[in-house]
Design an enzyme around this catalytic site. Structure first.
Site, PDB file in Angstrom:
ATOM      1  N   GLU A 127      40.841 -35.404  -9.458  1.00  0.00           N
ATOM      2  CA  GLU A 127      41.564 -35.233  -8.189  1.00  0.00           C
ATOM      3  C   GLU A 127      41.798 -33.743  -7.988  1.00  0.00           C
ATOM      4  OE1 GLU A 127      45.184 -37.520  -8.431  1.00  0.00           O
ATOM      5  OE2 GLU A 127      44.095 -39.380  -8.879  1.00  0.00           O
ATOM      6  N   GLU A 363      31.935 -33.873 -16.705  1.00  0.00           N
ATOM      7  CA  GLU A 363      32.293 -34.681 -17.891  1.00  0.00           C
ATOM      8  C   GLU A 363      32.965 -33.812 -18.968  1.00  0.00           C
ATOM      9  OE1 GLU A 363      29.991 -37.977 -19.108  1.00  0.00           O
ATOM     10  OE2 GLU A 363      29.342 -38.447 -17.065  1.00  0.00           O
TER      11      GLU A 363
HETATM   12  N1  CAA Z   1      39.222 -41.640 -27.343  1.00  0.00           N
HETATM   13  C1  CAA Z   1      40.263 -42.488 -27.283  1.00  0.00           C
HETATM   14  N2  CAA Z   1      41.532 -42.050 -27.055  1.00  0.00           N
HETATM   15  C2  CAA Z   1      41.725 -40.744 -26.883  1.00  0.00           C
HETATM   16  C3  CAA Z   1      40.663 -39.799 -26.933  1.00  0.00           C
HETATM   17  C4  CAA Z   1      39.369 -40.301 -27.187  1.00  0.00           C
HETATM   18  N3  CAA Z   1      38.303 -39.490 -27.248  1.00  0.00           N
HETATM   19  N4  CAA Z   1      41.157 -38.562 -26.703  1.00  0.00           N
HETATM   20  C5  CAA Z   1      42.482 -38.709 -26.544  1.00  0.00           C
HETATM   21  N5  CAA Z   1      42.816 -40.023 -26.635  1.00  0.00           N
HETATM   22  C6  CAA Z   1      44.167 -40.593 -26.563  1.00  0.00           C
HETATM   23  C7  CAA Z   1      45.072 -39.901 -27.574  1.00  0.00           C
HETATM   24  O1  CAA Z   1      44.992 -40.516 -28.824  1.00  0.00           O
HETATM   25  C8  CAA Z   1      46.431 -40.045 -26.942  1.00  0.00           C
HETATM   26  O2  CAA Z   1      46.934 -41.324 -27.213  1.00  0.00           O
HETATM   27  P1  CAA Z   1      48.500 -41.482 -27.590  1.00  0.00           P
HETATM   28  O3  CAA Z   1      49.265 -40.942 -26.437  1.00  0.00           O
HETATM   29  O4  CAA Z   1      48.641 -42.962 -27.790  1.00  0.00           O
HETATM   30  O5  CAA Z   1      48.710 -40.672 -28.838  1.00  0.00           O
HETATM   31  C9  CAA Z   1      46.130 -40.002 -25.442  1.00  0.00           C
HETATM   32  O6  CAA Z   1      44.747 -40.331 -25.312  1.00  0.00           O
HETATM   33  C10 CAA Z   1      46.407 -38.648 -24.849  1.00  0.00           C
HETATM   34  O7  CAA Z   1      45.616 -37.730 -25.579  1.00  0.00           O
HETATM   35  P2  CAA Z   1      45.959 -36.175 -25.636  1.00  0.00           P
HETATM   36  O8  CAA Z   1      47.401 -35.978 -25.967  1.00  0.00           O
HETATM   37  O9  CAA Z   1      44.940 -35.552 -26.514  1.00  0.00           O
HETATM   38  O10 CAA Z   1      45.752 -35.764 -24.105  1.00  0.00           O
HETATM   39  P3  CAA Z   1      45.579 -34.358 -23.446  1.00  0.00           P
HETATM   40  O11 CAA Z   1      46.312 -34.373 -22.163  1.00  0.00           O
HETATM   41  O12 CAA Z   1      45.878 -33.279 -24.434  1.00  0.00           O
HETATM   42  O13 CAA Z   1      44.028 -34.353 -23.012  1.00  0.00           O
HETATM   43  C11 CAA Z   1      41.720 -33.892 -23.180  1.00  0.00           C
HETATM   44  C12 CAA Z   1      42.986 -34.447 -23.845  1.00  0.00           C
HETATM   45  C13 CAA Z   1      40.650 -34.046 -24.236  1.00  0.00           C
HETATM   46  C14 CAA Z   1      41.839 -32.447 -22.784  1.00  0.00           C
HETATM   47  C15 CAA Z   1      41.389 -34.769 -21.947  1.00  0.00           C
HETATM   48  O14 CAA Z   1      42.348 -34.610 -20.927  1.00  0.00           O
HETATM   49  C16 CAA Z   1      40.018 -34.472 -21.354  1.00  0.00           C
HETATM   50  O15 CAA Z   1      38.983 -34.885 -21.904  1.00  0.00           O
HETATM   51  N6  CAA Z   1      39.995 -33.748 -20.218  1.00  0.00           N
HETATM   52  C17 CAA Z   1      38.742 -33.518 -19.501  1.00  0.00           C
HETATM   53  C18 CAA Z   1      38.531 -34.567 -18.488  1.00  0.00           C
HETATM   54  C19 CAA Z   1      37.095 -34.602 -18.058  1.00  0.00           C
HETATM   55  O16 CAA Z   1      36.186 -34.607 -18.851  1.00  0.00           O
HETATM   56  N7  CAA Z   1      36.930 -34.673 -16.738  1.00  0.00           N
HETATM   57  C20 CAA Z   1      35.630 -34.805 -16.192  1.00  0.00           C
HETATM   58  C21 CAA Z   1      35.699 -35.851 -15.123  1.00  0.00           C
HETATM   59  S1  CAA Z   1      34.453 -37.001 -15.098  1.00  0.00           S
HETATM   60  C22 CAA Z   1      33.211 -36.287 -14.253  1.00  0.00           C
HETATM   61  O17 CAA Z   1      32.811 -35.220 -14.550  1.00  0.00           O
HETATM   62  C23 CAA Z   1      32.703 -37.057 -13.094  1.00  0.00           C
HETATM   63  C24 CAA Z   1      31.292 -37.340 -13.040  1.00  0.00           C
HETATM   64  O18 CAA Z   1      30.977 -38.211 -12.246  1.00  0.00           O
HETATM   65  C25 CAA Z   1      30.213 -36.655 -13.779  1.00  0.00           C
END
Ligand code: CAA
Length: 383
Positions: A127, A363
């Site tokens: 978003e 991604e």
């Molecule tokens: N698998 C399963 N669970 C996971 C995980 C994973 N890989 N990574 C984190 N989690 C869980 C954590 O265990 C945590 O769970 P609890 O609260 O129960 O402990 C919860 O998720 C929150 O995790 P974090 O505290 O690590 O969260 P964060 O806010 O620090 O974010 C991040 C982690 C890795 C930065 C994540 O926000 C992220 O990947 N951001 C990038 C998003 C992204 O890739 N966007 C692209 C959009 S898609 C796209 O591009 C569209 C397209 O069409 C191509």
């Protein structure tokens, strides 16, 4: 460690290679220039099961192993990055999470038309205020009897302009977004569903990336994927797999840029010999080939780990980080080898150069991959 592809994997790669050369090579330039989604190619990919690579067989899928999946994405992207993107997103972050987190009714209803290419999927997380910080979404889904009333403004939706089945990430609990983070299946044409702005992107121009606006969109409760509050886990699990697909796409774009550069280096005469006879060019080609091969190995390793049921977050982030950088670097070196012609639309290298760049962004940006990798390294360090 076995680096040899099975006979079946080689056959699948050969089939994808032949399809890309016969059906995509003749239109790749034109669909990029016109920003046109090639339905004629999509119709031919359906019977080859390219849209059901990650789907279970019982729902009309091919249930390919991840290595075969990567080989197909690489071969398609080698010729046409935009079609590689359509397939990667559809398979990895739509069909796959549906087949893992969907209940039997959802799988029976949604997967077969997606797996056969009759319908296209999209993954709607981003978003305007929630890009890398995915937990910052403002979309809401409020329960009303047997429905949710969904309000969402999703941007940069890959496949958005042609998608029929969309996974919308939203919160059922606006007071605590993380706790309420949920994934809901929304069908195009539902009341309150609107296509927003079509992006005028630098590359991948044949993919209709657009925004999706849902205004008081009533969605049956039966369309909730998993449970309320499972959405972030679903998004992250999908992206862990999706990043392997994007890595394979980047390997394909890098390989395509290398192919184009090798061809040009053999044809172009300067100082009375082909460019390929000049050491400066040979050194660039050697580096390009080495980088693409290293990216391929890292990508196939991540795919292998997935097939073995191993922990994916670190390996998929490493593969995407390295392969995305490789695609950009190799395509840029390819432009350099082409000289002035590399900057012209008369040669395909400029398209690879534009298409490559976004593999370092979508991604999860390179910086997000670095966060994920470092977290995994630190965890491993504790073992
Ligand atoms: N698998 C399963 N669970 C996971 C995980 C994973 N890989 N990574 C984190 N989690 C869980 C954590 O265990 C945590 O769970 P609890 O609260 O129960 O402990 C919860 O998720 C929150 O995790 P974090 O505290 O690590 O969260 P964060 O806010 O620090 O974010 C991040 C982690 C890795 C930065 C994540 O926000 C992220 O990947 N951001 C990038 C998003 C992204 O890739 N966007 C692209 C959009 S898609 C796209 O591009 C569209 C397209 O069409 C191509």
């Amino acid at each position: 460690m076995n680096f040899t592809l099975s006979i079946k994997q080689r056959q699948i790669r050969q089939m994808a290679r032949q399809f890309a050369r016969a059906e995509l090579a003749p239109i790749a330039k034109e669909i990029d220039e016109e920003g046109r989604f090639p339905w004629e190619a999509v119709e031919k990919m359906g019977p080859l099961n390219f849209f059901g690579m990650q789907a279970p067989r019982q729902y009309s899928g091919a249930e390919l192993d991840s290595i075969s999946y990567c080989l197909v994405i690489e071969e398609i992207s080698r010729v046409c990055g935009a079609m590689g993107l359509t397939l990667a997103v559809h398979n990895s972050v739509v069909v796959y999470p549906l087949s893992i987190f969907g209940n039997d009714d959802q799988k029976a209803k949604f997967i077969p038309p997606l797996a056969t290419g009759g319908k296209i999927g999209a993954f709607c997380l981003t978003e305007s205020n929630a890009g890398s910080d995915a937990l910052a979404i403002e979309s809401t889904a409020i329960r009303d009897g047997d429905s949710y009333i969904v309000n969402a403004n999703k941007i940069f939706v890959t496949n958005g302009g042609v998608a029929d089945t969309l996974i919308i990430f939203t919160s059922v609990n606006p007071g605590d977004v993380k706790k309420g983070f949920s994934a809901i299946l929304v069908e195009r044409g539902s009341p309150g569903f609107e296509l927003g702005l079509l992006e005028n992107n630098c590359g991948m121009r044949a993919n209709p990336v657009c925004s999706i606006v849902l205004t008081d969109c009533r969605v049956p409760k039966a369309n909730l994927l998993g449970q309320e509050g499972d959405g972030f886990k679903i998004a992250m699990t999908a992206l862990d797999t999706g990043r392997i697909g994007i890595a394979a796409q980047a390997v394909g774009i890098g390989q395509g840029a290398l192919d184009a550069s090798l061809k040009y280096a053999k044809e172009r005469i300067q100082f009375r010999v082909p460019l390929a006879r000049h050491q400066a060019i040979q050194m660039m080609l050697a580096d390009m080939g080495t980088m693409v091969e290293a990216a391929r190995l890292l990508t196939l390793q991540a795919a292998h780990i997935r097939d073995q049921g191993g922990e994916l977050a670190g390996p998929s982030a490493m593969a995407k980080l390295f392969a995305g950088r490789t695609a950009s670097k190799v395509a840029s070196m390819g432009v350099q080898i082409h000289g002035g012609y590399g900057y012209s639309k008369d040669y395909p290298i400029e398209r690879y150069f534009r298409d490559a760049r976004v593999t370092e962004i979508y991604e999860g940006t390179n910086e997000i991959q670095q966060i994920v990798i470092t977290r995994e390294l630190l965890k491993r360090g504790e073992d």
